[in-house]
Scaffold this motif. Structure first.
Motif, PDB file in Angstrom:
ATOM      1  N   ASN A  35     -15.485 -63.188  12.851  1.00 26.03           N
ATOM      2  CA  ASN A  35     -16.499 -64.018  12.171  1.00 26.03           C
ATOM      3  C   ASN A  35     -16.020 -65.436  11.913  1.00 26.03           C
ATOM      4  OD1 ASN A  35     -18.413 -61.850  11.898  1.00 26.03           O
ATOM      5  ND2 ASN A  35     -17.106 -61.014  10.280  1.00 26.03           N
ATOM      6  N   TYR A  36     -14.824 -65.767  12.431  1.00 23.94           N
ATOM      7  CA  TYR A  36     -14.292 -67.117  12.200  1.00 23.94           C
ATOM      8  C   TYR A  36     -15.235 -68.172  12.764  1.00 23.94           C
ATOM      9  CZ  TYR A  36     -11.489 -71.326  12.508  1.00 23.94           C
ATOM     10  OH  TYR A  36     -11.056 -72.618  12.383  1.00 23.94           O
ATOM     11  N   HIS A  37     -15.432 -69.261  12.003  1.00 22.00           N
ATOM     12  CA  HIS A  37     -16.209 -70.422  12.458  1.00 22.00           C
ATOM     13  C   HIS A  37     -15.586 -71.651  11.823  1.00 22.00           C
ATOM     14  CE1 HIS A  37     -19.572 -73.203  13.150  1.00 22.00           C
ATOM     15  NE2 HIS A  37     -20.084 -72.309  13.977  1.00 22.00           N
ATOM     16  N   PHE A  38     -15.365 -72.696  12.610  1.00 18.07           N
ATOM     17  CA  PHE A  38     -14.642 -73.865  12.108  1.00 18.07           C
ATOM     18  C   PHE A  38     -15.379 -74.562  10.972  1.00 18.07           C
ATOM     19  CE2 PHE A  38     -13.565 -78.439  12.257  1.00 18.07           C
ATOM     20  CZ  PHE A  38     -12.257 -78.327  11.813  1.00 18.07           C
ATOM     21  N   MET A  39     -16.711 -74.602  11.009  1.00 20.24           N
ATOM     22  CA  MET A  39     -17.459 -75.281   9.951  1.00 20.24           C
ATOM     23  C   MET A  39     -17.151 -74.649   8.594  1.00 20.24           C
ATOM     24  SD  MET A  39     -19.706 -77.751   9.460  1.00 20.24           S
ATOM     25  CE  MET A  39     -19.307 -78.201   7.786  1.00 20.24           C
ATOM     26  N   ASN A  40     -17.074 -73.341   8.567  1.00 24.06           N
ATOM     27  CA  ASN A  40     -16.735 -72.630   7.338  1.00 24.06           C
ATOM     28  C   ASN A  40     -15.269 -72.864   6.959  1.00 24.06           C
ATOM     29  OD1 ASN A  40     -15.571 -69.676   6.340  1.00 24.06           O
ATOM     30  ND2 ASN A  40     -17.438 -70.305   5.303  1.00 24.06           N
ATOM     31  N   ASP A  41     -14.393 -72.830   7.967  1.00 18.33           N
ATOM     32  CA  ASP A  41     -12.961 -73.011   7.740  1.00 18.33           C
ATOM     33  C   ASP A  41     -12.656 -74.385   7.158  1.00 18.33           C
ATOM     34  OD1 ASP A  41     -10.177 -72.823   7.837  1.00 18.33           O
ATOM     35  OD2 ASP A  41     -10.056 -73.151   9.996  1.00 18.33           O
ATOM     36  N   HIS A  92       0.852 -80.240  12.800  1.00 21.41           N
ATOM     37  CA  HIS A  92       1.182 -78.868  13.202  1.00 21.41           C
ATOM     38  C   HIS A  92      -0.059 -78.170  13.761  1.00 21.41           C
ATOM     39  CE1 HIS A  92       2.923 -74.855  13.111  1.00 21.41           C
ATOM     40  NE2 HIS A  92       1.921 -74.429  12.375  1.00 21.41           N
ATOM     41  N   VAL A  93       0.077 -77.534  14.924  1.00 16.73           N
ATOM     42  CA  VAL A  93      -1.026 -76.792  15.518  1.00 16.73           C
ATOM     43  C   VAL A  93      -1.259 -75.502  14.735  1.00 16.73           C
ATOM     44  CG1 VAL A  93      -1.855 -75.594  17.580  1.00 16.73           C
ATOM     45  CG2 VAL A  93      -0.583 -77.736  17.803  1.00 16.73           C
ATOM     46  N   VAL A  94      -2.521 -75.251  14.398  1.00 17.12           N
ATOM     47  CA  VAL A  94      -2.883 -74.073  13.605  1.00 17.12           C
ATOM     48  C   VAL A  94      -3.128 -72.884  14.535  1.00 17.12           C
ATOM     49  CG1 VAL A  94      -4.614 -73.086  12.041  1.00 17.12           C
ATOM     50  CG2 VAL A  94      -3.894 -75.483  11.779  1.00 17.12           C
ATOM     51  N   GLU A  95      -2.521 -71.755  14.214  1.00 18.17           N
ATOM     52  CA  GLU A  95      -2.805 -70.522  14.954  1.00 18.17           C
ATOM     53  C   GLU A  95      -4.030 -69.872  14.324  1.00 18.17           C
ATOM     54  OE1 GLU A  95      -0.622 -66.269  15.893  1.00 18.17           O
ATOM     55  OE2 GLU A  95       0.567 -68.104  16.030  1.00 18.17           O
ATOM     56  N   LEU A  96      -5.054 -69.638  15.123  1.00 22.59           N
ATOM     57  CA  LEU A  96      -6.318 -69.137  14.599  1.00 22.59           C
ATOM     58  C   LEU A  96      -6.194 -67.681  14.160  1.00 22.59           C
ATOM     59  CD1 LEU A  96      -8.800 -70.635  17.217  1.00 22.59           C
ATOM     60  CD2 LEU A  96      -8.175 -71.557  14.988  1.00 22.59           C
ATOM     61  N   PRO A  97      -6.908 -67.295  13.110  1.00 24.56           N
ATOM     62  CA  PRO A  97      -6.872 -65.902  12.668  1.00 24.56           C
ATOM     63  C   PRO A  97      -7.621 -64.988  13.637  1.00 24.56           C
ATOM     64  CG  PRO A  97      -8.515 -67.116  11.434  1.00 24.56           C
ATOM     65  CD  PRO A  97      -7.801 -68.129  12.283  1.00 24.56           C
ATOM     66  N   GLU A  98      -7.236 -63.744  13.688  1.00 24.20           N
ATOM     67  CA  GLU A  98      -7.964 -62.774  14.510  1.00 24.20           C
ATOM     68  C   GLU A  98      -9.134 -62.247  13.687  1.00 24.20           C
ATOM     69  OE1 GLU A  98      -6.534 -60.218  17.215  1.00 24.20           O
ATOM     70  OE2 GLU A  98      -4.690 -61.268  17.710  1.00 24.20           O
ATOM     71  N   ASP A  99     -10.139 -63.081  13.545  1.00 20.63           N
ATOM     72  CA  ASP A  99     -11.312 -62.772  12.730  1.00 20.63           C
ATOM     73  C   ASP A  99     -12.545 -62.997  13.588  1.00 20.63           C
ATOM     74  OD1 ASP A  99     -13.382 -62.578  10.954  1.00 20.63           O
ATOM     75  OD2 ASP A  99     -12.684 -64.144   9.593  1.00 20.63           O
ATOM     76  N   THR A 127     -15.441 -79.712  19.697  1.00 17.30           N
ATOM     77  CA  THR A 127     -14.575 -78.549  19.744  1.00 17.30           C
ATOM     78  C   THR A 127     -15.406 -77.291  19.796  1.00 17.30           C
ATOM     79  OG1 THR A 127     -12.559 -77.577  18.794  1.00 17.30           O
ATOM     80  CG2 THR A 127     -14.345 -78.091  17.262  1.00 17.30           C
ATOM     81  N   ASN A 128     -14.809 -76.232  20.290  1.00 16.32           N
ATOM     82  CA  ASN A 128     -15.427 -74.917  20.254  1.00 16.32           C
ATOM     83  C   ASN A 128     -15.375 -74.436  18.807  1.00 16.32           C
ATOM     84  OD1 ASN A 128     -15.801 -72.022  20.391  1.00 16.32           O
ATOM     85  ND2 ASN A 128     -15.357 -72.146  22.577  1.00 16.32           N
ATOM     86  N   GLN A 129     -16.527 -74.301  18.177  1.00 18.20           N
ATOM     87  CA  GLN A 129     -16.556 -73.945  16.759  1.00 18.20           C
ATOM     88  C   GLN A 129     -16.027 -72.539  16.509  1.00 18.20           C
ATOM     89  OE1 GLN A 129     -17.664 -76.030  14.133  1.00 18.20           O
ATOM     90  NE2 GLN A 129     -17.799 -77.667  15.637  1.00 18.20           N
ATOM     91  N   TRP A 130     -16.116 -71.681  17.515  1.00 14.38           N
ATOM     92  CA  TRP A 130     -15.607 -70.317  17.376  1.00 14.38           C
ATOM     93  C   TRP A 130     -14.103 -70.245  17.615  1.00 14.38           C
ATOM     94  CZ3 TRP A 130     -19.117 -67.494  15.155  1.00 14.38           C
ATOM     95  CH2 TRP A 130     -20.476 -67.661  15.454  1.00 14.38           C
ATOM     96  N   ALA A 131     -13.566 -71.170  18.379  1.00 12.78           N
ATOM     97  CA  ALA A 131     -12.144 -71.142  18.735  1.00 12.78           C
ATOM     98  C   ALA A 131     -11.637 -72.565  18.896  1.00 12.78           C
ATOM     99  CB  ALA A 131     -11.926 -70.345  20.014  1.00 12.78           C
ATOM    100  N   PRO A 132     -11.531 -73.316  17.824  1.00  8.81           N
ATOM    101  CA  PRO A 132     -11.132 -74.727  17.922  1.00  8.81           C
ATOM    102  C   PRO A 132      -9.634 -74.902  18.102  1.00  8.81           C
ATOM    103  CG  PRO A 132     -11.422 -74.125  15.633  1.00  8.81           C
ATOM    104  CD  PRO A 132     -11.811 -72.905  16.434  1.00  8.81           C
ATOM    105  N   PHE A 133      -9.271 -76.069  18.607  1.00  9.58           N
ATOM    106  CA  PHE A 133      -7.855 -76.456  18.668  1.00  9.58           C
ATOM    107  C   PHE A 133      -7.613 -77.369  17.479  1.00  9.58           C
ATOM    108  CE2 PHE A 133      -4.442 -79.306  20.355  1.00  9.58           C
ATOM    109  CZ  PHE A 133      -3.441 -78.352  20.340  1.00  9.58           C
TER     110      PHE A 133
END
Length: 800
Positions: free
Chosen positions: A243-249, A234-241, A222-228
Motif C-alpha cells: 500500500n506504499y504511496h509516495f504522496m502519503n510517505d 542518502h538513498v532510501v530503501e523502500l518498505p515492502e508495503d 517519479t513512480n508514486q508506487w516505487a519512487p527513487f
C-alpha cells in the motif's frame, strides 16, 4: 548477612562529589545561558550580510577560570514573532484545478485556506516546472536562475545552463541564516542533471540550497508506487508495503519533521517547502480514489469546460461576460469521439481526479498538523496549486506509459483499453488525453509549456496567516507571479533582502512582496511588468496589456514558423480575462511598444537568444551541456554502485555493447539476483541470474520482452559472465543479436528485435547488484528481493 563490599565496589570521594553535583543539577531549574547577537554600530542586527558575522572573541588576563566571566553566547535568532512558513507547490495543475476556482474536483483543503484567508485569480508561473521552482524560491526570473527550461534540457548558453548561480540565493538559505529551521519535501528538479551523482558537486543539492532537511526525488517525475527517494544525500530503501504511496510517505515525513522541530525548539520558526510530485504524470493513485469519481466526467471536456466557466462567473472568480477561449484545433470535439475513446478518456480523467483528490487530502493532513501544534495563528500557509498549467503532454489519446511518448511510440486506444481496470495502478505509468488538460485550464485556450498563454502560466493560489491576514479576506485580482513569493516571505518575517550571501554579492530580487494586498483587496497593483518565455512561446505583460506569440504547441514536434516570422497578438486583459479579443490589427503601435518592451526585458534577464529546440536538447552533445561520461566508451563498476540516473551513466542506446561481470558465488548457494540493471517496469535491461541460470533481458517499454539465457547453471566459485549485443545499425531504435558467455564459453544467444531510442525512465536508475524501484525483470523483482546473493568485484560496461 550481606556480603562485605570488596575494595573495587567502594565509591571514591571524587565519584561521590560528582554524583552530588549531578543530582543537584537535575533537581534544580537551570538559568538560561545568556545570549547575544552581533549588532551594527546603530545597535541593530545587520541582516543584509549573511551569514551574520559573530562578534570578536574576547581575550583574558585571569589565570583561574573561576575569576573570569564567560561572554554571552552568540546565536542568530529570527526576528521576534517571525512566522512559520509552509509553501506548498502542487505539480501540473491548471487554473480551474480547484473547486474554489470552479473546477469539477472538490479540493476542501484549498477551499478552507482560501476561505480563511485570501486567494488570487491573477497569479502566474513560468509555464514549466524547473523554471517555476527556481523562481519561486529565489524571487528572480527563471532565466536569471539559468533555468530557461527543465534541467534535463539545459544548454551551454547563459540563462539556460541549468546551474543555479551563486548570486541568486534562495529564500530558504536566507531564512536559515537568519535563525529558521528549513525542510524540503517532495519534488526538487532544480539540480543540474550531471551533478546528481555521488560525485557531485553538491552545491545545488537541496542541503546546499538552504534546506537542513530534504526528503524527496530529484527528477521531473517519479513512480508514486516505487519512487527513487533521497533522505538528504542518502538513498532510501523502500518498505515492502503493497500500500506504499509516495504522496502519503512525504506527508508523513513532513509532519514528523515539523513536530520534532517544534518539540525541541517551540520558539524557533520553520520554513517548509512541500512540493508533491502530484499531479504530474504518472497519474498513480489508489483505486478507491479513482472509483469515487466514476461517471463524473462522462459529459466530456467540451460540456465541462462551459460548466467550469459558469461556476467561475457565479463565484466571481472571473468577470461576468467572460468567454471561453476556443480550444486548440488539434483537440477533438467530444461528440466526434468513438465509444471506445470516450470510455478510455473518461477513465483517464477519473484517475487524474482521484490523484488530485488524494493530493488535496494529504495537504489537508499537513494543515491539520499545523493546527494541532497550536501555532496556526502565526503560520503562513501558501498554497500554489500548480507550477504551470495542466499538462497536455499525454497527446491526443493519453498513454498507459509515458515513456512511449519520449521514444516516439504512439499507443493505440484498443491497446490502452486492455489496461482499463489497472489504470493508475503500479502496472501503469499513465497520462491523460490533452483535451482534459485544456478543460482543467479553462477558460483559457492553452496548457502547460505555453509561456504565452494564461492557460500555461496562471494557477490558483491561496494564503492563510491569521496573525497577518484578516479572516475571510476574499479574492485578490492584482497581477502576481511566483517571483513575488520570496519577497513576501522575507517581509512577513521582518527580514531585509540581503545584499551579500555566503560571500557573494546578490542580484536584487525581481519580485514584489504581496503583503500590500493582504488586507486591501483594492490596493493598486505593484507588479506591473513581467516577461514570459518557454521554448519560443513568449509574451509580455505591462500595465494591463498583454502581447504574445504562439510558437509551438506541446504536442507539436517542431515550431510553427521561424522565430523572426512569429505572429504576435495583443490583448487588454483588464477587459478581456480569457484572451479572446485580439487587438493587434486595431492597435499596431501598442503592439510594437510591447514587443520592444519584451526584447528589453528578455535581454536584461538573459532570455536571449531564444532557444526553441526541444528534443534536440535531450542529447548533451547537441547543445553544449556537460556529460560526465564525455566521450568514454567504457565504465568499470562494482557491487554497491547504484542510483545512477541516465544523465550520469554511459549511454548504451543505439549502439553495440558488451557487459562483462566478474562474480563470486559462495559455496553451497544457488546464484540469484541482479548483476546490473538499468530502468524498470516501463523500459530497461538487465543482466542477472535466476536459480543459477545467467540471462539478459531487454524490456521494450513494458510492451515486449526479449530474453537471452544460459543453457547451463552456474556453479559455486568465481566466474566471468559476458554479454555481447551486436546492434543491427541503420538508425536509432533498431534490434540486434545477443550472445551470452560464461568463462569464455558461448552458452546462449537470441534476437532482440527492437530497442528504445532515447529514454528508459525519468526516475529509474542503473544499479549494480540490485534493481531499485520497479523491476526490469518481474520474476527477479526489485529492491531487497533483487539483491545478488554473491559478490560482484568488477563489472565493465563497454559501448562501441
Amino acid at each position: 548477612m550481606p556480603e562485605k563490599a570488596s575494595e573495587g565496589d567502594k565509591m571514591s570521594p571524587l565519584f561521590i562529589a560528582a554524583l552530588i553535583l549531578i543530582l543537584a543539577y537535575s533537581c534544580n531549574p537551570q538559568k538560561p545561558v545568556e545570549t547575544v547577537t552581533a549588532p551594527t554600530a546603530g545597535g541593530e542586527l545587520d541582516r543584509t550580510v549573511l551569514p551574520i558575522k559573530a562578534p570578536e572573541l574576547p581575550t583574558y588576563t585571569e589565570l583561574d577560570i573561576r575569576d573570569a566571566k564567560a561572554p554571552p553566547r552568540f546565536e542568530v535568532k529570527a526576528p521576534k514573532d517571525a512566522p512559520n512558513v509552509i509553501l506548498v507547490l502542487v505539480d501540473d495543475l491548471g487554473f480551474s484545478g480547484t473547486s474554489t476556482f470552479g473546477g469539477p474536483v472538490s479540493t476542501p483543503t484549498f477551499d478552507r485556506v482560501a476561505n480563511d484567508g485570501i486567494y488570487y485569480n491573477n497569479f502566474h508561473t513560468t509555464a514549466v516546472c524547473s523554471p517555476t521552482r527556481t523562481a519561486i524560491k529565489s524571487g528572480r526570473n527563471h532565466h536569471v536562475n539559468n533555468m530557461a527550461f527543465i534541467t534535463e534540457m539545459a544548454t551551454g548558453f547563459p540563462g539556460g545552463t541549468g546551474e543555479i548561480p551563486q548570486n541568486v540565493a534562495p529564500v530558504a538559505e536566507m531564512l536559515r541564516l537568519n535563525g529558521y529551521s528549513t525542510g524540503a519535501f517532495g519534488k526538487w528538479h532544480e539540480t543540474a542533471t550531471w551533478e546528481t551523482s555521488v560525485s557531485g558537486p553538491m552545491d545545488r543539492w537541496p542541503h546546499r540550497q538552504g534546506f537542513d532537511k530534504f526528503y524527496g526525488f530529484f527528477g521531473g517525475e517519479t513512480n508514486q508506487w516505487a519512487p527513487f527517494v533521497y533522505d538528504g544525500t542518502h538513498v532510501v530503501e523502500l518498505p515492502e508495503d503493497p500500500n506504499y504511496h509516495f504522496m502519503n510517505d512525504m506527508t508523513n515525513q513532513a509532519i514528523a519533521w515539523m513536530k520534532y522541530q517544534k518539540a525541541l525548539t517551540p520558539d524557533k520558526p520553520y520554513f517548509m517547502y512541500f512540493a508533491p510530485g502530484a499531479t504530474h504524470a504518472p497519474h498513480h493513485v489508489p483505486k478507491q480514489y479513482i472509483e469515487k469519481w466514476k461517471g463524473k466526467f462522462d459529459q466530456g471536456w467540451d460540456a465541462m469546460r462551459q460548466q467550469i466557466l459558469d461556476r467561475q462567473i457565479a463565484k466571481g472568480i472571473v468577470p461576468k461576460g467572460t468567454k471561453l477561449a476556443p480550444k486548440p484545433d488539434a483537440i477533438q470535439s467530444w461528440d466526434s469521439l468513438t465509444p471506445d475513446q470516450k470510455k478510455l478518456f473518461t477513465r483517464q480523467a477519473e484517475t487524474f481526479a482521484g490523484f488530485l483528490d488524494m493530493t488535496d487530502h494529504e495537504i489537508g493532513r499537513l494543515v491539520n498538523a499545523v493546527e494541532e501544534s497550536g501555532q496556526a495563528d502565526n503560520t503562513m500557509i501558501i498554497l500554489v496549486y500548480g507550477d504551470n498549467g495542466t499538462s497536455a503532454e499525454g497527446g491526443a489519446n493519453g498513454m498507459y506509459s509515458e515513456m512511449t511518448y519520449f521514444n516516439g511510440v504512439q499507443e493505440t486506444v484498443p491497446d490502452m483499453l486492455k489496461k482499463y481496470d489497472k489504470w493508475g495502478s503500479p502496472e501503469t505509468y499513465p497520462h491523460m488525453a490533452a483535451g482534459w488538460a485544456v478543460m482543467f485550464d479553462a477558460p483559457y485556450q492553452w496548457t502547460k509549456q505555453m509561456g504565452s498563454d494564461f492557460g500555461g502560466t496562471k494557477v490558483g493560489m491561496a494564503m492563510r496567516w491569521p496573525k497577518g491576514i484578516k479572516a475571510n479576506g476574499g479574492l485578490r485580482t492584482q497581477f502576481s507571479h511566483v517571483i513575488d513569493i520570496a519577497p513576501t516571505i522575507l517581509e512577513a518575517a521582518g527580514l531585509p533582502e540581503p545584499k551579500i550571501v555566503n560571500g557573494v554579492t546578490q542580484r536584487p530580487m525581481d519580485g514584489t512582496s504581496l503583503i500590500y494586498s493582504f488586507n486591501d483587496g483594492t490596493a493598486k497593483e505593484r507588479h506591473t511588468t513581467q516577461y514570459f518565455e518557454i521554448t519560443g512561446n513568449r509574451a509580455i505583460y505591462h500595465d494591463g496589456w498583454y502581447a504574445r506569440t504562439i510558437h509551438r504547441a506541446p504536442w507539436e514536434s517542431k515550431p510553427r514558423r521561424d522565430l523572426k516570422d512569429d505572429i504576435w497578438e495583443l490583448y487588454e486583459v483588464a477587459n478581456d480575462f480569457s484572451l479572446t479579443n485580439n487587438l493587434a490589427e486595431k492597435n499596431p503601435e501598442k503592439l510594437k511598444e510591447m514587443q520592444a518592451l519584451f526584447m528589453k526585458e528578455a535581454e536584461k534577464n538573459h532570455a536571449l537568444p531564444i532557444d526553441d529546440r526541444v528534443f534536440e536538447r535531450l542529447i548533451a552533445g547537441n547543445v553544449g551541456r556537460p556529460d560526465i561520461m564525455g566521450g568514454r566508451t567504457s565504465l568499470t563498476l562494482a557491487e554497491g554502485m547504484m542510483g545512477m540516473s541516465e544523465n550520469v551513466f554511459i549511454n548504451i542506446k543505439n549502439r553495440p555493447i558488451t557487459l562483462t561481470a566478474d562474480v563470486e558465488i559462495p559455496a553451497g548457494k544457488i546464484a540469484n539476483g541482479i548483476l546490473i540493471a538499468q530502468g524498470g517496469r516501463f523500459g530497461g535491461w538487465a543482466l542477472y541470474v535466476k536459480d543459477g541460470i545467467a540471462a539478459y533481458d531487454y524490456n521494450y517499454l513494458g510492451l515486449q520482452r526479449f530474453t537471452v539465457a544460459s543453457s547451463a547453471k552456474l556453479t559455486p566459485g568465481k566466474h566471468t559472465i559476458k554479454f555481447d549485443f551486436a546492434y543491427d545499425g541503420g538508425g536509432p531504435g533498431k534490434g540486434g543479436k545477443g550472445i551470452l558467455y560464461i568463462d569464455s564459453k558461448l552458452v546462449g544467444e537470441g534476437r532482440i528485435e527492437r530497442t528504445q531510442v532515447s529514454v528508459f525512465s525519468a526516475d529509474e536508475t542503473a544499479d549494480v547488484g540490485i534493481d531499485l524501484a520497479t523491476p526490469v525483470v518481474e520474476r527477479i523483482g526489485a529492491e531487497a528481493r533483487s539483491k545478488f546473493n554473491g559478490r560482484i568485484p568488477k563489472l565493465i560496461v563497454e559501448v562501441k
